[in-house]
Scaffold this motif. Structure first.
Motif, PDB file in Angstrom:
ATOM      1  N   LEU A  11       0.765  -1.197   0.071  1.00 49.04           N
ATOM      2  CA  LEU A  11       0.042   0.150  -0.054  1.00 49.04           C
ATOM      3  C   LEU A  11       0.938   1.216  -0.050  1.00 49.04           C
ATOM      4  N   ALA A  12       1.767   1.119   0.740  1.00 53.95           N
ATOM      5  CA  ALA A  12       2.922   2.489   0.892  1.00 53.95           C
ATOM      6  C   ALA A  12       3.426   2.425  -0.592  1.00 53.95           C
ATOM      7  N   GLU A  13       4.079   1.557  -1.203  1.00 54.99           N
ATOM      8  CA  GLU A  13       4.717   1.437  -2.471  1.00 54.99           C
ATOM      9  C   GLU A  13       3.531   2.082  -3.396  1.00 54.99           C
ATOM     10  N   HIS A  14       2.337   1.746  -3.276  1.00 58.38           N
ATOM     11  CA  HIS A  14       1.348   2.007  -4.198  1.00 58.38           C
ATOM     12  C   HIS A  14       1.126   3.407  -4.136  1.00 58.38           C
ATOM     13  N   ILE A  15       1.203   3.967  -3.157  1.00 61.21           N
ATOM     14  CA  ILE A  15       0.816   5.453  -2.771  1.00 61.21           C
ATOM     15  C   ILE A  15       2.242   6.319  -3.258  1.00 61.21           C
ATOM     16  N   ASP A  50       6.680   9.893  -5.727  1.00 61.13           N
ATOM     17  CA  ASP A  50       7.481  10.137  -4.583  1.00 61.13           C
ATOM     18  C   ASP A  50       7.830   9.312  -3.700  1.00 61.13           C
ATOM     19  N   ARG A  51       9.118   8.712  -3.630  1.00 62.12           N
ATOM     20  CA  ARG A  51       9.452   7.594  -2.981  1.00 62.12           C
ATOM     21  C   ARG A  51       9.103   7.533  -1.545  1.00 62.12           C
ATOM     22  N   ASP A  52       9.200   8.805  -1.096  1.00 57.65           N
ATOM     23  CA  ASP A  52       9.002   8.969   0.428  1.00 57.65           C
ATOM     24  C   ASP A  52       7.533   9.595   1.061  1.00 57.65           C
ATOM     25  N   TYR A  53       6.818   9.676  -0.177  1.00 56.92           N
ATOM     26  CA  TYR A  53       5.407  10.238   0.201  1.00 56.92           C
ATOM     27  C   TYR A  53       4.708   9.299   1.297  1.00 56.92           C
ATOM     28  N   ALA A  54       4.594   8.348   1.096  1.00 59.18           N
ATOM     29  CA  ALA A  54       3.802   7.318   2.164  1.00 59.18           C
ATOM     30  C   ALA A  54       4.350   7.730   3.564  1.00 59.18           C
ATOM     31  N   THR A  55       5.560   7.360   3.511  1.00 59.13           N
ATOM     32  CA  THR A  55       6.380   7.630   5.028  1.00 59.13           C
ATOM     33  C   THR A  55       5.922   9.128   5.549  1.00 59.13           C
ATOM     34  N   ARG A  56       6.060  10.021   4.704  1.00 59.03           N
ATOM     35  CA  ARG A  56       6.010  11.275   5.099  1.00 59.03           C
ATOM     36  C   ARG A  56       4.314  11.764   5.548  1.00 59.03           C
ATOM     37  N   LEU A  57       3.676  11.132   4.912  1.00 57.98           N
ATOM     38  CA  LEU A  57       2.212  11.281   5.261  1.00 57.98           C
ATOM     39  C   LEU A  57       1.781  10.757   6.532  1.00 57.98           C
ATOM     40  N   ILE A  58       2.591   9.654   6.907  1.00 56.73           N
ATOM     41  CA  ILE A  58       2.119   9.053   8.480  1.00 56.73           C
ATOM     42  C   ILE A  58       2.989   9.873   9.241  1.00 56.73           C
ATOM     43  N   ALA A  59       4.232  10.158   9.089  1.00 52.95           N
ATOM     44  CA  ALA A  59       5.015  10.953   9.874  1.00 52.95           C
ATOM     45  C   ALA A  59       4.392  12.394  10.410  1.00 52.95           C
ATOM     46  N   ASN A  60       3.825  12.912   9.161  1.00 52.87           N
ATOM     47  CA  ASN A  60       3.264  14.147   9.431  1.00 52.87           C
ATOM     48  C   ASN A  60       1.953  13.792  10.105  1.00 52.87           C
ATOM     49  N   ALA A  61       1.057  13.084  10.146  1.00 56.11           N
ATOM     50  CA  ALA A  61       0.047  12.675  10.766  1.00 56.11           C
ATOM     51  C   ALA A  61       0.391  12.578  12.226  1.00 56.11           C
ATOM     52  N   LEU A  62       1.384  11.802  12.396  1.00 55.77           N
ATOM     53  CA  LEU A  62       1.930  11.420  13.906  1.00 55.77           C
ATOM     54  C   LEU A  62       2.399  12.914  14.447  1.00 55.77           C
ATOM     55  N   SER A  63       2.870  13.735  13.752  1.00 53.00           N
ATOM     56  CA  SER A  63       3.425  15.022  14.474  1.00 53.00           C
ATOM     57  C   SER A  63       2.248  15.691  14.838  1.00 53.00           C
ATOM     58  N   SER A  64       1.179  15.759  13.711  1.00 52.30           N
ATOM     59  CA  SER A  64      -0.155  16.656  13.938  1.00 52.30           C
ATOM     60  C   SER A  64      -0.720  15.992  15.225  1.00 52.30           C
ATOM     61  N   ALA A  65      -0.531  14.731  15.543  1.00 49.69           N
ATOM     62  CA  ALA A  65      -1.423  14.033  16.547  1.00 49.69           C
ATOM     63  C   ALA A  65      -0.623  14.305  17.835  1.00 49.69           C
ATOM     64  N   ASP A  66       0.963  14.569  17.838  1.00 50.22           N
ATOM     65  CA  ASP A  66       1.523  14.890  18.973  1.00 50.22           C
ATOM     66  C   ASP A  66       1.328  16.467  19.377  1.00 50.22           C
ATOM     67  N   GLU A  67       1.038  17.240  18.506  1.00 55.79           N
ATOM     68  CA  GLU A  67       0.747  18.676  18.755  1.00 55.79           C
ATOM     69  C   GLU A  67      -0.589  18.854  19.247  1.00 55.79           C
ATOM     70  N   ASP A  68      -1.541  17.902  19.001  1.00 58.28           N
ATOM     71  CA  ASP A  68      -2.788  18.163  19.694  1.00 58.28           C
ATOM     72  C   ASP A  68      -2.729  17.523  20.897  1.00 58.28           C
TER      73      ASP A  68
END
Length: 178
Positions: free
Chosen positions: A150-154, A160-178
């Motif tokens: 699924l990550a590779e498909h995204i 962008d070979r890092d998009y799926a990882t960045r997508l989750i990392a950004n979501a985790l960062s946003s969750a930590d800020e809340d």
């Protein structure tokens, strides 16, 4: 009326560790290493051996959370183009898994397809899976393969070979800020 399988009732698990495993696999494949080398296998074995039952469960739940998040992103991307995510993602995923005979046993493919369909329809993949009992050791590689594919498909969709990882990392960062 909400379902028992609603993601808000599911444990998120260790999404960071699950993401680390998937990102490591993505980087190895993109580097042209289709087989895991002895050094990588040793690190993976050491990591696995360091997990207690609780940490192993958290890693499984984290992988299911990744699958849910990837499918949520894919569903929205497909809906933006008037397409059904189940129709376009699941057949490709199943066909790819069928070619992965050493990592994915044929009998695990229906379970992995079910996880993806559950996530694609807004249900928690981990709660959906738990209705059938405990995870089996034969399902560990297919679970990892599912999240990886699924990550590779995204990444392929976005170019962008890092998009799926960045997508989750950004979501985790946003969750930590809340």
């Amino acid at each position: 009326m909400s379902s028992f399988y609603d993601p808000r009732y599911a444990p998120a698990g260790d999404v960071g560790a699950a993401l680390m495993v998937i990102d490591s696999r993505l980087k190895a494949v993109y580097a042209g290493k289709s087989e895991t080398g002895p050094e990588q296998r040793l690190l993976t074995d050491q990591f696995s051996a360091s997990l207690g039952p609780r940490e192993a469960d958290d890693l499984l739940d984290g992988a299911c959370t990744l699958i849910y998040m990837f499918m949520t992103w894919l569903r929205k991307a497909h809906e933006d183009h008037g397409k059904d995510v189940i129709e376009y993602v699941v057949p490709n995923l199943v066909a790819t898994m069928r070619t992965m005979r050493r990592s994915v046993l044929p009998e695990a493919i229906p379970t992995m397809a079910g996880l993806v369909i559950a996530a694609g329809t807004g249900l928690s993949p981990s709660l959906w899976r738990k209705q059938y009992g405990e995870w089996t050791s034969e399902e560990m590689n297919p679970l990892e393969a599912t999240a990886f594919l699924l990550a590779e498909h995204i990444n392929r969709i976005t170019g962008d070979r890092d998009y799926a990882t960045r997508l989750i990392a950004n979501a985790l960062s946003s969750a930590d800020e809340d």
